[in-house]
Design an enzyme around this catalytic site. Structure first.
Site, PDB file in Angstrom:
ATOM      1  N   HIS A  19       0.822  -1.210   0.000  1.00  0.00           N
ATOM      2  CA  HIS A  19       0.000   0.000   0.000  1.00  0.00           C
ATOM      3  C   HIS A  19       0.860   1.266   0.000  1.00  0.00           C
ATOM      4  O   HIS A  19       0.360   2.342  -0.307  1.00  0.00           O
ATOM      5  CB  HIS A  19      -0.919  -0.011   1.224  1.00  0.00           C
ATOM      6  CG  HIS A  19      -2.349   0.327   0.949  1.00  0.00           C
ATOM      7  ND1 HIS A  19      -2.934   0.324  -0.297  1.00  0.00           N
ATOM      8  CD2 HIS A  19      -3.339   0.690   1.807  1.00  0.00           C
ATOM      9  CE1 HIS A  19      -4.215   0.665  -0.198  1.00  0.00           C
ATOM     10  NE2 HIS A  19      -4.480   0.898   1.068  1.00  0.00           N
ATOM     11  N   ASN A  66      -7.063   6.228   3.630  1.00  0.00           N
ATOM     12  CA  ASN A  66      -8.480   6.492   3.358  1.00  0.00           C
ATOM     13  C   ASN A  66      -8.848   7.970   3.404  1.00  0.00           C
ATOM     14  O   ASN A  66      -9.933   8.340   2.964  1.00  0.00           O
ATOM     15  CB  ASN A  66      -9.361   5.721   4.344  1.00  0.00           C
ATOM     16  CG  ASN A  66      -9.192   4.230   4.211  1.00  0.00           C
ATOM     17  OD1 ASN A  66      -8.504   3.736   3.317  1.00  0.00           O
ATOM     18  ND2 ASN A  66      -9.827   3.498   5.109  1.00  0.00           N
ATOM     19  N   ASP A  91      -0.694   2.297  -5.381  1.00  0.00           N
ATOM     20  CA  ASP A  91      -0.687   0.857  -5.649  1.00  0.00           C
ATOM     21  C   ASP A  91      -1.956   0.444  -6.386  1.00  0.00           C
ATOM     22  O   ASP A  91      -3.011   1.033  -6.196  1.00  0.00           O
ATOM     23  CB  ASP A  91      -0.569   0.073  -4.338  1.00  0.00           C
ATOM     24  CG  ASP A  91      -1.705   0.387  -3.370  1.00  0.00           C
ATOM     25  OD1 ASP A  91      -1.819   1.550  -2.932  1.00  0.00           O
ATOM     26  OD2 ASP A  91      -2.494  -0.520  -3.052  1.00  0.00           O
ATOM     27  N   ASN A 112      -9.297   3.253  -1.789  1.00  0.00           N
ATOM     28  CA  ASN A 112      -9.859   4.269  -0.890  1.00  0.00           C
ATOM     29  C   ASN A 112      -9.067   5.575  -0.868  1.00  0.00           C
ATOM     30  O   ASN A 112      -9.625   6.641  -0.656  1.00  0.00           O
ATOM     31  CB  ASN A 112     -10.020   3.708   0.515  1.00  0.00           C
ATOM     32  CG  ASN A 112     -11.147   2.699   0.573  1.00  0.00           C
ATOM     33  OD1 ASN A 112     -12.135   2.808  -0.151  1.00  0.00           O
ATOM     34  ND2 ASN A 112     -10.998   1.687   1.411  1.00  0.00           N
TER      35      ASN A 112
END
Length: 187
Positions: A19, A66, A91, A112
């Protein structure tokens, strides 16, 4: 000024996770030029530098993935950066590890951090550099997968994709139209 945003999660435990490949690309650019993220404001760590006669800002939002847009939008507003001068690096599960794909616009694809960016910018029309991380091969939940580290056999390809993404960003920052950069670097 061009704004180059690498998406990721703050904190040591996320440092080399799938991530955080956006953060890793920003780190690669910083390392290449001896720059440092020496400013913290608007929930982000950033540097303002000169590259090839152009002012650029490199940003790692510190909001967690997020909420990335909560850092990006206020910086854009404060420094009066147009959406056309923004590129977001992140990513992508739909690309195999080691692949990169540049796009001029698009949806969030379930990501997100990109969803937050779209919501805060009020548009899907911003440049992206997507770095492949692949999908979990077994029943591993996606959240566990993206917060996991790359296996040893993927590390060389992933490192090359980070360097390719950094090359693409530099090419764009030098003034080459993004559509041409896409043609040169999509693989």
């Amino acid at each position: 000024m061009k704004l180059i945003v690498g998406l990721g999660n703050p904190g040591r435990k996320y440092k080399k996770t799938r991530h955080n490949i956006g953060f890793q690309t920003i780190d690669a650019l910083l390392e290449r030029h001896g720059w440092k993220l020496n400013n913290s404001k608007f929930h982000g760590d950033y540097a303002i530098e000169h590259f090839n006669g152009e002012k650029i800002m490199l940003l790692q939002p510190q909001t967690y993935m997020n909420l990335s847009g909560e850092s990006i939008r206020p910086l854009m507003d404060y420094y009066q950066i147009e959406t056309d001068d923004v590129v977001v690096i992140y990513d992508d599960l739909d690309l195999p590890a080691g692949r990169i794909r540049l796009r001029q616009k698009g949806g969030h694809g379930g990501h997100n951090g990109v969803r937050s960016t779209i919501n805060h910018l009020g548009t899907k029309e911003f440049k992206r550099v997507r770095l492949g991380v692949g999908r979990p091969a077994n029943a591993t939940p996606v959240i566990d997968y993206v917060l996991g580290k790359f296996p040893k056999e993927e590390q060389k390809a992933v490192e090359q994709s980070i360097q390719d993404a950094a090359d693409a960003i530099e090419t764009w920052a030098e003034g080459k139209p993004f559509i041409e950069v896409m043609n040169d670097f999509n693989h």
